[in-house]
Motif scaffolding. Structure first.
Motif, PDB file in Angstrom:
ATOM      1  N   SER A 151       0.838  -1.194   0.000  1.00  0.00           N
ATOM      2  CA  SER A 151       0.000   0.000   0.000  1.00  0.00           C
ATOM      3  C   SER A 151       0.874   1.244   0.000  1.00  0.00           C
ATOM      4  O   SER A 151       2.020   1.218   0.433  1.00  0.00           O
ATOM      5  CB  SER A 151      -0.915   0.002   1.227  1.00  0.00           C
ATOM      6  N   SER A 152       0.327   2.358  -0.500  1.00  0.00           N
ATOM      7  CA  SER A 152       1.076   3.607  -0.593  1.00  0.00           C
ATOM      8  C   SER A 152       0.967   4.407   0.698  1.00  0.00           C
ATOM      9  O   SER A 152       0.048   4.212   1.511  1.00  0.00           O
ATOM     10  CB  SER A 152       0.555   4.433  -1.773  1.00  0.00           C
ATOM     11  N   TYR A 153       1.943   5.327   0.872  1.00  0.00           N
ATOM     12  CA  TYR A 153       1.967   6.203   2.034  1.00  0.00           C
ATOM     13  C   TYR A 153       1.707   7.633   1.579  1.00  0.00           C
ATOM     14  O   TYR A 153       2.234   8.083   0.542  1.00  0.00           O
ATOM     15  CB  TYR A 153       3.317   6.134   2.752  1.00  0.00           C
ATOM     16  N   TYR A 154       0.884   8.342   2.370  1.00  0.00           N
ATOM     17  CA  TYR A 154       0.541   9.721   2.036  1.00  0.00           C
ATOM     18  C   TYR A 154       0.802  10.607   3.247  1.00  0.00           C
ATOM     19  O   TYR A 154       0.745  10.170   4.397  1.00  0.00           O
ATOM     20  CB  TYR A 154      -0.927   9.814   1.621  1.00  0.00           C
ATOM     21  N   GLU A 155       1.092  11.889   2.955  1.00  0.00           N
ATOM     22  CA  GLU A 155       1.319  12.867   4.018  1.00  0.00           C
ATOM     23  C   GLU A 155       0.350  14.028   3.816  1.00  0.00           C
ATOM     24  O   GLU A 155       0.259  14.599   2.718  1.00  0.00           O
ATOM     25  CB  GLU A 155       2.753  13.379   3.994  1.00  0.00           C
ATOM     26  N   CYS A 172       1.721  11.890  -1.929  1.00  0.00           N
ATOM     27  CA  CYS A 172       2.250  10.534  -1.809  1.00  0.00           C
ATOM     28  C   CYS A 172       3.750  10.625  -1.496  1.00  0.00           C
ATOM     29  O   CYS A 172       4.502  11.329  -2.177  1.00  0.00           O
ATOM     30  CB  CYS A 172       2.023   9.767  -3.109  1.00  0.00           C
ATOM     31  N   ASP A 211       5.760   7.737  -1.062  1.00  0.00           N
ATOM     32  CA  ASP A 211       6.305   6.385  -1.197  1.00  0.00           C
ATOM     33  C   ASP A 211       7.819   6.394  -1.413  1.00  0.00           C
ATOM     34  O   ASP A 211       8.541   5.518  -0.901  1.00  0.00           O
ATOM     35  CB  ASP A 211       5.636   5.659  -2.372  1.00  0.00           C
ATOM     36  N   ILE A 215       9.801   6.558   1.892  1.00  0.00           N
ATOM     37  CA  ILE A 215       9.667   5.496   2.894  1.00  0.00           C
ATOM     38  C   ILE A 215      10.769   4.468   2.691  1.00  0.00           C
ATOM     39  O   ILE A 215      10.855   3.826   1.634  1.00  0.00           O
ATOM     40  CB  ILE A 215       8.283   4.827   2.801  1.00  0.00           C
ATOM     41  N   GLU A 227       9.175  -1.218   5.032  1.00  0.00           N
ATOM     42  CA  GLU A 227       7.840  -1.485   5.559  1.00  0.00           C
ATOM     43  C   GLU A 227       7.902  -1.625   7.084  1.00  0.00           C
ATOM     44  O   GLU A 227       8.901  -2.102   7.643  1.00  0.00           O
ATOM     45  CB  GLU A 227       7.276  -2.766   4.949  1.00  0.00           C
ATOM     46  N   GLU A 268       3.177   3.565  12.768  1.00  0.00           N
ATOM     47  CA  GLU A 268       2.923   4.680  11.862  1.00  0.00           C
ATOM     48  C   GLU A 268       4.228   5.413  11.555  1.00  0.00           C
ATOM     49  O   GLU A 268       5.111   5.531  12.423  1.00  0.00           O
ATOM     50  CB  GLU A 268       1.927   5.687  12.481  1.00  0.00           C
ATOM     51  N   TRP A 269       4.354   5.887  10.316  1.00  0.00           N
ATOM     52  CA  TRP A 269       5.447   6.790   9.972  1.00  0.00           C
ATOM     53  C   TRP A 269       5.083   8.208  10.362  1.00  0.00           C
ATOM     54  O   TRP A 269       3.931   8.613  10.213  1.00  0.00           O
ATOM     55  CB  TRP A 269       5.755   6.746   8.476  1.00  0.00           C
TER      56      TRP A 269
END
Length: 437
Positions: free
Chosen positions: A2-6, A15, A17, A20, A23, A29-30
């Motif tokens: 899954s993608s990471y968003y801020e 996004c 990604d 990062i 995983e 959480e990041w």
């Protein structure tokens, strides 16, 4: 994956990604450091603010092995903002230093009995999860992000903006406690293995030098190869050396004083003595040589000369060129030496280092020509000089520009084996040094 968003305060969602690094477990959480802490850059003060009494200002030198130490402190008398006082459980971080290795080192502030501030090259991180953040500050993840930003200027530094933007993985609070507890329990083991690794690293760095020195020491005392009774006696060599030197004096290639010889012998007390004329003086040495060898001082078989004055284009044989670190410079005159000669550094930090001349040319200004008697195996003599390399470097004369201690050089005691044994010793040294390399 899954993608990471801020999400930003203005409502933008981006996004991240590409930022990062790996995983993380479900439930983690990041976050950016700014989301879990507050940070401040320290106090700027002038030399006039330093006083014998006042507020302690913590600096980089007050962090040692991850702990706060107060054996090197500076006090100032000046106005200090309340936010620039440290509190218990703050994390003190070195944010700027001439050495990149020191930037990022950190310590947790313990309970203090007085108010203290911190200097402008330092930063403070305040966070309720200080124990976990402190672990993060010792991780490869932190230092990999630090390397990406600290090298963007000519100064090794961690700015407040850069630090606030660092990514940190955040576990649930109970898991943080378990992680901190586990790391604390294995810390003594890590320290033990760290010390073992440091010792191994030091050994790996020094063992070749120490083995090389041991090989040379065994060699120059006749312990590397067996003696052969059928070899020509070493005294014959000394006779030919004296004949050679007197011939060179007549030819004007050596000075008369350089042909003066002494006799070195072992007394009944197993100590060495030098006789010049009717004068006999003891020689202070821990070396011992085989009975079949002759013994003399290096001045008997070596001399430092100026080379031949000559004009015409020729390459400058200076240290940088000989080490392959610079291109050739052409001189129109100088002190000429030929291929196969040896020259020795007599000025500078590496005084005593010998170079074989790879091509005809002019010696650099920091060199002398090293004359070695043709009666000797030159490789054997050069190995002996290399054994004394550290002694020659550590006994340089001169303050601004250190010079080779020629008196020490000429007084080096050298064992003279038969010529055939010199060749066997040199071959064995080369064989063993090749194995080291």
């Amino acid at each position: 994956m899954s993608s990471y968003y801020e999400k930003f305060p203005d409502g933008r969602v981006v996004c991240v990604d590409e930022e990062i690094p790996f995983e993380i477990p479900e439930g983690w959480e990041w976050a950016r450091i700014r989301n879990v802490s507050q940070s401040y850059i320290g106090l700027t003060y002038s030399p006039g603010d330093v006083a014998s009494e006042g507020t302690v200002v913590l600096r980089s030198s007050n962090i040692k092995d991850g702990k706060l130490v107060l054996d090197d402190i500076v006090k100032v008398k000046c106005q200090i903002s309340e936010k620039l006082y440290v509190e218990e459980n703050d994390i003190l971080i070195c944010a700027r230093n001439g050495s990149a290795k020191l930037v990022g080192k950190a310590a947790i502030i313990p309970h203090l009995n007085e108010k203290m501030s911190f200097g402008a090259f330092m930063a403070i991180c305040k966070t309720p999860i200080y124990k976990f953040v402190y672990l993060f500050l010792q991780s490869d993840l932190f230092f990999s992000q630090l390397r990406e930003v600290s090298g963007t200027t000519t100064i090794n530094q961690l700015t407040q903006n850069n630090f606030n933007g660092f990514l940190i993985p955040i576990p649930p609070i109970d898991e943080q406690d378990r992680i901190v507890e586990k790391v604390s329990s294995i810390a003594p083991i890590l320290e033990k293995y760290s010390k073992s690794q440091d010792a191994l690293d030091h050994l790996n760095q020094t063992i070749k030098k120490e083995l090389r020195s041991s090989i040379l020491q065994e060699a120059i005392q006749g312990k590397l190869v067996p003696q052969n009774s059928e070899d020509e006696p070493a005294e014959k060599l000394l006779e030919r050396i004296n004949t050679e030197k007197h011939r060179l004096v007549k030819e004007g290639k050596l000075k008369a004083k350089d042909a003066v010889s002494s006799v070195i012998f072992k007394g009944e007390d197993n100590k060495y003595y030098e006789q010049i004329g009717d004068s006999i003086e003891p020689i202070d040495t821990e070396l011992s040589f085989p009975e079949t060898w002759a013994v003399c001082k290096l001045s008997t078989i070596c001399q430092l000369t100026d080379g031949i004055k000559r004009t015409g284009p020729g390459v400058c044989l200076d240290a940088k060129y000989l080490r392959g670190k610079s291109a050739a410079t052409i001189l129109q005159n100088g002190k000429y030496v030929r291929t196969g000669d040896n020259i020795i550094l007599v000025d500078g930090e590496n005084s005593g280092e010998v170079f074989p001349v790879p091509e005809n040319g002019y010696m650099g200004s920091t060199f002398k020509q090293l004359w070695i008697s043709d009666t000797m195996c030159k490789a054997y003599v050069l190995h002996t000089i290399r054994f004394y390399k550290d002694a020659l470097r550590n006994s340089k004369k001169g303050a601004a520009i250190p010079h080779l201690n020629k008196e020490l050089f000429y007084n080096i005691l050298i064992g003279i084996p038969p010529y055939q044994e010199q060749e066997r010793i040199s071959a064995r040294i080369d064989e063993l040094l090749d194995l080291l390399n």
